[in-house]
Design a protein around this motif. Structure first.
Motif, PDB file in Angstrom:
ATOM      1  N   THR A 130       4.242   4.431  -7.326  1.00 48.60           N
ATOM      2  CA  THR A 130       2.893   4.440  -7.896  1.00 48.60           C
ATOM      3  C   THR A 130       2.143   5.706  -7.494  1.00 48.60           C
ATOM      4  OG1 THR A 130       2.042   3.128  -6.043  1.00 48.60           O
ATOM      5  CG2 THR A 130       2.663   1.938  -8.029  1.00 48.60           C
ATOM      6  N   LEU A 161      -0.729   1.451 -14.519  1.00 51.65           N
ATOM      7  CA  LEU A 161      -1.519   1.733 -13.321  1.00 51.65           C
ATOM      8  C   LEU A 161      -2.988   1.367 -13.520  1.00 51.65           C
ATOM      9  CD1 LEU A 161      -0.059   5.147 -12.095  1.00 51.65           C
ATOM     10  CD2 LEU A 161       0.335   2.872 -11.141  1.00 51.65           C
ATOM     11  N   LEU A 162      -3.504   1.603 -14.709  1.00 49.18           N
ATOM     12  CA  LEU A 162      -4.893   1.245 -15.014  1.00 49.18           C
ATOM     13  C   LEU A 162      -5.098  -0.270 -14.917  1.00 49.18           C
ATOM     14  CD1 LEU A 162      -7.645   2.365 -15.909  1.00 49.18           C
ATOM     15  CD2 LEU A 162      -6.909   2.003 -18.253  1.00 49.18           C
ATOM     16  N   VAL A 177      -3.252  -2.469 -13.205  1.00 51.23           N
ATOM     17  CA  VAL A 177      -3.109  -2.894 -11.805  1.00 51.23           C
ATOM     18  C   VAL A 177      -4.370  -2.529 -11.020  1.00 51.23           C
ATOM     19  CG1 VAL A 177      -1.833  -2.481  -9.653  1.00 51.23           C
ATOM     20  CG2 VAL A 177      -0.589  -2.825 -11.794  1.00 51.23           C
ATOM     21  N   GLY A 178      -4.893  -1.324 -11.242  1.00 53.64           N
ATOM     22  CA  GLY A 178      -6.120  -0.909 -10.568  1.00 53.64           C
ATOM     23  C   GLY A 178      -7.301  -1.793 -10.928  1.00 53.64           C
ATOM     24  N   ALA A 179      -7.451  -2.119 -12.211  1.00 55.02           N
ATOM     25  CA  ALA A 179      -8.549  -2.989 -12.649  1.00 55.02           C
ATOM     26  C   ALA A 179      -8.409  -4.379 -12.036  1.00 55.02           C
ATOM     27  CB  ALA A 179      -8.566  -3.083 -14.172  1.00 55.02           C
ATOM     28  N   GLU A 208      -6.949  -5.142  -9.170  1.00 55.05           N
ATOM     29  CA  GLU A 208      -7.261  -5.051  -7.744  1.00 55.05           C
ATOM     30  C   GLU A 208      -8.772  -4.922  -7.515  1.00 55.05           C
ATOM     31  OE1 GLU A 208      -5.384  -5.538  -5.034  1.00 55.05           O
ATOM     32  OE2 GLU A 208      -3.703  -6.005  -6.353  1.00 55.05           O
ATOM     33  N   VAL A 209      -9.461  -4.143  -8.351  1.00 57.09           N
ATOM     34  CA  VAL A 209     -10.912  -4.014  -8.227  1.00 57.09           C
ATOM     35  C   VAL A 209     -11.573  -5.363  -8.480  1.00 57.09           C
ATOM     36  CG1 VAL A 209     -12.979  -3.005  -9.285  1.00 57.09           C
ATOM     37  CG2 VAL A 209     -11.014  -1.553  -8.762  1.00 57.09           C
TER      38      VAL A 209
END
Length: 126
Positions: free
Chosen positions: A22, A103-104, A106-108, A110-111
């Motif tokens: 990642t 990745l976007l 997964v990031g969203a 996690e946020v």
């Protein structure tokens, strides 16, 4: 020097069990101007020694559930074979977009998870 720094941070992330790819794949593509297909193959090959050392430490610390390993590894190998064949038929540009979208997401996620859980109330897994 840039490649060594990228490898160092990918190793840290990989050692924590979050998948060094990642960090490694986007960093190689964005900062070292390496084709995404080459970056993926570099990630796969470089992850072998990193994974071995991280795994030895996790086994030593008794943080591995071995009964989960066989089905995950078996179906992971099948998925890797399938994914490798599919990647040969996709353009590097499309692979870059797919990985970026992943990745976007997964990031969203996690946020969102971080916002929903009260501060300092992280669940510890046994």
């Amino acid at each position: 020097m840039l490649i060594a720094i990228i490898g160092f941070f990918a190793g840290i992330i990989g050692g924590m069990g979050m998948g060094g790819g990642t960090i490694l794949i986007p960093a190689l593509v964005l900062f070292a101007s390496i084709d995404p297909k080459i970056a993926q193959s570099v990630n796969l090959l470089s992850s072998i020694p990193m994974t071995i050392f991280a795994l030895l430490i996790h086994i030593k610390n008794k943080k591995v559930v071995f009964k989960l390993v066989l089905p995950i590894a078996l179906f992971g190998v099948i998925g890797a074979i399938f994914g490798s064949f599919v990647a040969n038929y996709l353009s590097s540009d499309l692979l870059r977009k797919i990985f970026g979208g992943f990745l976007l997401l997964v990031g969203a996620y996690e946020v969102r998870k971080g916002i929903k859980e009260p501060k300092g109330n992280c669940k510890k897994k046994k």
